[in-house]
Enzyme design. Structure first.
Site: not given
Ligand code: GLA
Length: 413
Positions: A34, A37, A68, A153-155, A157-158, A203
């Site tokens: 984490e 990168d 969207s 927003g959940a981490g 990688s949307s 990501d």
């Protein structure tokens, strides 16, 4: 309704015709590695079964029109106007609504990369394909409709999933012939320069290179990758995501501050990036920098080593051998890098107290999700315990689900 159907329906309702195709790309969880990168280090993420879908058609105009399911209305831009919108100046919001900047930013970055003659930017490696034989630009107008089942927003990688789906669609429709690593770089450029989030490349690489049953070991300096079979399924293990429902955003605040600390640490050590430091350099690091910067550096340096150790453990000893490394990673993020949250700590501690093999927060931090590696037989027990612990602490109810290493981008229709 599936997200693929939702994208198609949105497209048909808006344009009264069928899209030319539907393309999709996955979100990801990061198993370990984490904030390494952007320090040119190592990461070990895997793509998940949750995906973003883009229904797209060429239009014969020079406009891109985007819709969207998670925003009202349509955003449209002439392709030649994209150069006026991007790059977004540092610290400012994009000139277009943020949700559409992921999409329009990809179109912009593709055009810059492929050298649209009308930009005067010069061809960067694709001059022979930038124009059709008759001289017309390949960068033709498109209608795009987006829908997703990647939690936002959940981490998870949307954003990389949107970028991957749109980049794949435009790569096909504009006949650019770019490879997955280049498309990952395009997605990162959109994220950094159009959306204005100073993120690394994990990501997008994870989404573009996803494979069933395997994690992707990425050297973020060379962008070389290695597929590492996880063996979770055969070992009877599940990866449980505990989405705390505390939203995070990386365009602002803590993420950029951590990045700046890492750059300062590298400078004080006289190295190009923290990738070039090892655990043996830490005593010297402690002498040449302040205590907070040192702890940021210690997280990165030890985390890089944990990624290498995890790859070795997975390949030599199997997935049950990685539990302690996941926990050590979480402790390092909690205490040294300081990007965890009370909700993430409760999620991790409760999972471990209920016989999870390992657990850690995943993604950029400051909210978002944790993952727990759990024996299939213990899944219900761990889930119930986490939900009870959140209720007891007065936190919002977390969203729990399992994820599986899944394939990268594809054309669905
Ligand atoms: C976010 C960024 C990634 C990476 C992680 C932390 O997901 O988009 O580039 O830095 O945070 O590992």
């Amino acid at each position: 309704m599936t997200a693929a159907d939702a994208a198609r329906d949105l497209f048909v309702a808006a344009h009264d015709r069928r899209p030319d195709g539907i393309w999709s790309a996955p979100g990801r969880v990061n198993l370990i590695g984490e904030h390494t990168d952007y320090n040119e280090g190592f990461v070990l993420p895997f793509a998940i079964q949750h995906r973003t879908y883009a229904a797209v058609a060429l239009t014969g105009t020079d406009e891109i029109r985007v819709r969207s399911t998670f925003a009202e209305g349509e955003v449209k831009a002439h392709i030649s106007d994209l150069d006026g919108f991007f790059p977004t100046p540092a610290g400012q919001v994009p000139a277009v609504p943020e949700w559409s900047a992921y999409v329009l930013g990809v179109a912009w970055a593709l055009r810059m990369r492929a050298g649209d003659p009308s930009t005067g930017s010069g061809a960067q490696g694709l001059s022979s394909t930038a124009q059709d034989p008759d001289g017309a630009t390949r960068f033709r107008g498109v209608d795009i409709a987006i829908a997703s089942d990647v939690p936002v927003g959940a981490g998870l990688s949307s954003s990389a999933a949107i970028e991957g789906a749109v980049a794949s669609a435009l790569n096909d429709l504009w006949e650019l012939g770019l490879d997955p690593v280049t498309l990952a770089q395009i997605g990162r450029r959109a994220e950094n320069e159009a959306v204005g989030a100073p993120t690394g490349i994990m990501d997008q690489m994870s989404s573009m290179l996803g494979q069933p049953d395997a994690a992707t070991f990425i050297d973020c300096r060379s962008l070389q990758t290695r597929s590492i079979p996880t063996g979770f399924h055969d070992a009877g293990l599940e990866v449980l995501v505990i989405d705390t429902q505390v939203k995070h955003a990386h365009a602002t605040g803590g993420y950029g501050e951590r990045r700046a600390s890492c750059e300062l640490g590298a400078k004080l050590l006289g190295i190009r990036s923290l990738r070039d430091a090892s655990v043996a350099d830490l005593p010297r690091a402690a002498e040449v920098m302040d205590e907070v910067t040192f702890r940021r550096v210690r997280h990165i340096v030890t985390e890089n080593q944990r990624v290498l150790d995890t790859v070795e453990a997975l390949t030599q000893r199997g997935p049950r051998a990685i539990g302690d490394l996941l926990v050590a990673s979480h402790v390092s993020m909690r205490d040294d890098f300081e990007i965890s949250s009370v909700e993430l700590d409760v999620a991790v501690d409760t999972a471990l107290a209920n016989s999870a093999v390992g657990a850690r927060m995943t993604g950029g931090g400051f909210g978002g999700a944790a993952i727990a590696l759990v024996a299939h037989a213990d899944l219900q027990r761990v889930s119930d315990a986490v939900i009870a612990a959140f209720a007891q602490a007065g936190f919002a109810t977390p969203h729990l689900f399992t994820v599986e290493p899944s394939e990268g981008p594809r054309r669905d229709a």
